[in-house]
Motif scaffolding. Sequence first.
Motif, PDB file in Angstrom:
ATOM      1  N   LEU A   1      -7.163  14.697 -11.421  1.00  0.00           N
ATOM      2  CA  LEU A   1      -7.993  13.837 -10.961  1.00  0.00           C
ATOM      3  C   LEU A   1      -8.698  13.573 -10.191  1.00  0.00           C
ATOM      4  N   SER A   2     -10.103  12.790 -10.067  1.00  0.00           N
ATOM      5  CA  SER A   2     -10.748  12.880  -9.432  1.00  0.00           C
ATOM      6  C   SER A   2     -10.504  12.369  -7.972  1.00  0.00           C
ATOM      7  N   GLY A   3     -11.988  12.787  -6.951  1.00  0.00           N
ATOM      8  CA  GLY A   3     -11.348  12.760  -5.740  1.00  0.00           C
ATOM      9  C   GLY A   3     -11.489  11.001  -5.430  1.00  0.00           C
ATOM     10  N   GLY A   4     -11.556  10.417  -5.673  1.00  0.00           N
ATOM     11  CA  GLY A   4     -12.554   8.717  -6.211  1.00  0.00           C
ATOM     12  C   GLY A   4     -10.710   8.576  -6.815  1.00  0.00           C
ATOM     13  N   GLN A   5     -10.259   8.878  -7.684  1.00  0.00           N
ATOM     14  CA  GLN A   5      -9.121   8.413  -7.829  1.00  0.00           C
ATOM     15  C   GLN A   5      -7.816   8.791  -7.283  1.00  0.00           C
ATOM     16  N   VAL A   6      -7.024   9.910  -6.935  1.00  0.00           N
ATOM     17  CA  VAL A   6      -7.051  10.604  -5.583  1.00  0.00           C
ATOM     18  C   VAL A   6      -6.849   9.091  -4.484  1.00  0.00           C
ATOM     19  N   GLN A   7      -7.621   9.300  -3.800  1.00  0.00           N
ATOM     20  CA  GLN A   7      -8.254   8.175  -2.623  1.00  0.00           C
ATOM     21  C   GLN A   7      -7.488   7.153  -2.692  1.00  0.00           C
ATOM     22  N   ARG A   8      -7.286   5.957  -4.429  1.00  0.00           N
ATOM     23  CA  ARG A   8      -7.084   5.367  -4.701  1.00  0.00           C
ATOM     24  C   ARG A   8      -6.086   5.170  -4.909  1.00  0.00           C
ATOM     25  N   VAL A   9      -5.401   6.217  -5.605  1.00  0.00           N
ATOM     26  CA  VAL A   9      -3.987   6.150  -5.041  1.00  0.00           C
ATOM     27  C   VAL A   9      -3.359   6.192  -4.413  1.00  0.00           C
ATOM     28  N   ALA A  10      -3.736   7.205  -2.925  1.00  0.00           N
ATOM     29  CA  ALA A  10      -3.453   6.164  -1.747  1.00  0.00           C
ATOM     30  C   ALA A  10      -3.178   5.421  -1.606  1.00  0.00           C
ATOM     31  N   ILE A  11      -4.264   4.608  -1.934  1.00  0.00           N
ATOM     32  CA  ILE A  11      -4.573   3.132  -0.978  1.00  0.00           C
ATOM     33  C   ILE A  11      -3.461   2.416  -1.587  1.00  0.00           C
ATOM     34  N   ALA A  12      -2.892   2.390  -2.838  1.00  0.00           N
ATOM     35  CA  ALA A  12      -2.143   1.655  -3.572  1.00  0.00           C
ATOM     36  C   ALA A  12      -0.864   1.956  -3.137  1.00  0.00           C
ATOM     37  N   ARG A  13      -0.832   3.500  -2.538  1.00  0.00           N
ATOM     38  CA  ARG A  13       0.620   3.352  -2.177  1.00  0.00           C
ATOM     39  C   ARG A  13       0.767   2.966  -0.310  1.00  0.00           C
ATOM     40  N   ALA A  14      -0.367   3.473   0.173  1.00  0.00           N
ATOM     41  CA  ALA A  14      -0.546   2.330   1.580  1.00  0.00           C
ATOM     42  C   ALA A  14       0.142   0.718   1.349  1.00  0.00           C
ATOM     43  N   LEU A  15      -0.993   0.612   0.394  1.00  0.00           N
ATOM     44  CA  LEU A  15      -0.566  -1.242  -0.259  1.00  0.00           C
ATOM     45  C   LEU A  15       1.165  -1.003   0.083  1.00  0.00           C
ATOM     46  N   LEU A  16       1.841  -0.505  -1.358  1.00  0.00           N
ATOM     47  CA  LEU A  16       2.731  -0.605  -0.822  1.00  0.00           C
ATOM     48  C   LEU A  16       4.218  -0.199  -0.159  1.00  0.00           C
ATOM     49  N   LYS A  17       3.967   0.371   0.627  1.00  0.00           N
ATOM     50  CA  LYS A  17       4.336   0.475   2.289  1.00  0.00           C
ATOM     51  C   LYS A  17       4.452  -0.937   2.774  1.00  0.00           C
ATOM     52  N   ASN A  18       3.412  -1.061   2.578  1.00  0.00           N
ATOM     53  CA  ASN A  18       2.983  -2.872   3.433  1.00  0.00           C
ATOM     54  C   ASN A  18       3.524  -2.750   4.977  1.00  0.00           C
ATOM     55  N   ALA A  19       2.839  -2.124   5.697  1.00  0.00           N
ATOM     56  CA  ALA A  19       3.234  -1.448   6.903  1.00  0.00           C
ATOM     57  C   ALA A  19       2.443  -2.539   7.915  1.00  0.00           C
ATOM     58  N   PRO A  20       2.780  -2.937   9.109  1.00  0.00           N
ATOM     59  CA  PRO A  20       1.434  -3.873   9.971  1.00  0.00           C
ATOM     60  C   PRO A  20       0.024  -2.999  10.413  1.00  0.00           C
ATOM     61  N   ILE A  21       0.599  -1.648  10.069  1.00  0.00           N
ATOM     62  CA  ILE A  21      -0.411  -0.980  10.768  1.00  0.00           C
ATOM     63  C   ILE A  21      -0.890   0.043  10.363  1.00  0.00           C
ATOM     64  N   ILE A  22      -2.435   0.048   9.829  1.00  0.00           N
ATOM     65  CA  ILE A  22      -3.393   1.073   9.317  1.00  0.00           C
ATOM     66  C   ILE A  22      -3.664   2.265   9.601  1.00  0.00           C
ATOM     67  N   VAL A  23      -3.395   3.445   9.280  1.00  0.00           N
ATOM     68  CA  VAL A  23      -4.192   4.503  10.234  1.00  0.00           C
ATOM     69  C   VAL A  23      -5.516   4.903   8.666  1.00  0.00           C
ATOM     70  N   LEU A  24      -6.755   4.669   9.296  1.00  0.00           N
ATOM     71  CA  LEU A  24      -8.210   5.615   7.724  1.00  0.00           C
ATOM     72  C   LEU A  24      -8.657   6.618   8.359  1.00  0.00           C
ATOM     73  N   ASP A  25      -8.440   7.504   8.040  1.00  0.00           N
ATOM     74  CA  ASP A  25      -8.475   8.368   9.023  1.00  0.00           C
ATOM     75  C   ASP A  25     -10.544   9.151   7.623  1.00  0.00           C
ATOM     76  N   GLU A  26     -11.459   8.764   8.115  1.00  0.00           N
ATOM     77  CA  GLU A  26     -12.486   9.329   6.918  1.00  0.00           C
ATOM     78  C   GLU A  26     -12.322   9.209   5.176  1.00  0.00           C
ATOM     79  N   PRO A  27     -11.278   7.889   5.235  1.00  0.00           N
ATOM     80  CA  PRO A  27     -11.337   7.020   3.803  1.00  0.00           C
ATOM     81  C   PRO A  27     -12.384   7.847   2.931  1.00  0.00           C
ATOM     82  N   THR A  28     -13.493   7.716   3.703  1.00  0.00           N
ATOM     83  CA  THR A  28     -14.499   7.875   1.872  1.00  0.00           C
ATOM     84  C   THR A  28     -15.680   9.227   2.309  1.00  0.00           C
ATOM     85  N   SER A  29     -14.833  10.413   3.318  1.00  0.00           N
ATOM     86  CA  SER A  29     -15.821  10.971   3.273  1.00  0.00           C
ATOM     87  C   SER A  29     -16.292  11.587   2.281  1.00  0.00           C
ATOM     88  N   GLN A  30     -15.527  12.355   1.860  1.00  0.00           N
ATOM     89  CA  GLN A  30     -15.599  12.931  -0.095  1.00  0.00           C
ATOM     90  C   GLN A  30     -15.822  11.977  -0.884  1.00  0.00           C
TER      91      GLN A  30
END
Length: 252
Positions: free
Chosen positions: A140-169
């Motif tokens: 996958l491209s870097g952007g696709q990998v990042q969006r899969v990670a975001i989808a995974r975080a959405l599924l987890k539905n946790a109250p706290i989100i930690v974003l570590d340089e989510p758009t740096s690459q």
Amino acid sequence: AIRFRDLSFSYPGAERPAVDQFSLDVKAGETVALIGHSGSGKTTVANLVLRTLAPSAGSIEFDGRPVDQVPLDWVREQIALVPQDPYLFYGTIADNLRLAKPDATDEELVAAAKAANIWDFIQASPAGMNTLVGERGLSLSGGQVQRVAIARALLKNAPIIVLDEPTSQIDLETESVIHEALGRLTANRTVLLIAHRLKTVQTADRIVVMAHGRVVEQGSHAELIARGGTYARMVGTTKTMEGGQAVAGGVA
């Protein structure tokens, strides 16, 4: 809510602490951006929240609960992480999404993929959700990998989100798509954001500038620009006559 009190941490052999008596209150539902030059301690703070590191002094509380006095599994259930370089395992897209929620239905997977702006790609792939991704998502491209990670975080539905340089690459065109997905992910959640791109930082409710492991300045983008201190210098602010706006370059 997250409360940091006099938090300190030193890496073995380091001349000075990576985090030094760091104190900060993050309100429930607030987005706080941590910025600073390399070595300022911002990523170490994130790792202390995730409990991949343990502080040498001080405390962290989630809604008044000291995180070192509750089970590690409970702490990690409260947090969804979108890192700079998300890890995807060899398997299908569905397999990687279900890491966050093993019992997720097909409908939930599709909803998360749509919210993360990855559904169009999945739908266009012959195998759909059963599309295989290589180790670390190499197919996958870097952007696709990042969006899969975001989808995974959405599924987890946790109250706290930690974003570590989510758009740096990510390139600027893809960054816009990812910002839209991040907006859906972070709505009504407590967010700790580590970033250096101005577009990512300036929309935070509060920006916290770190240096040598401590807070040196905090406020909104507009407040910090007006103050003309560390943040304003970091973004290379220049005043223009056009609408009386401050034009900023990039955050280190």
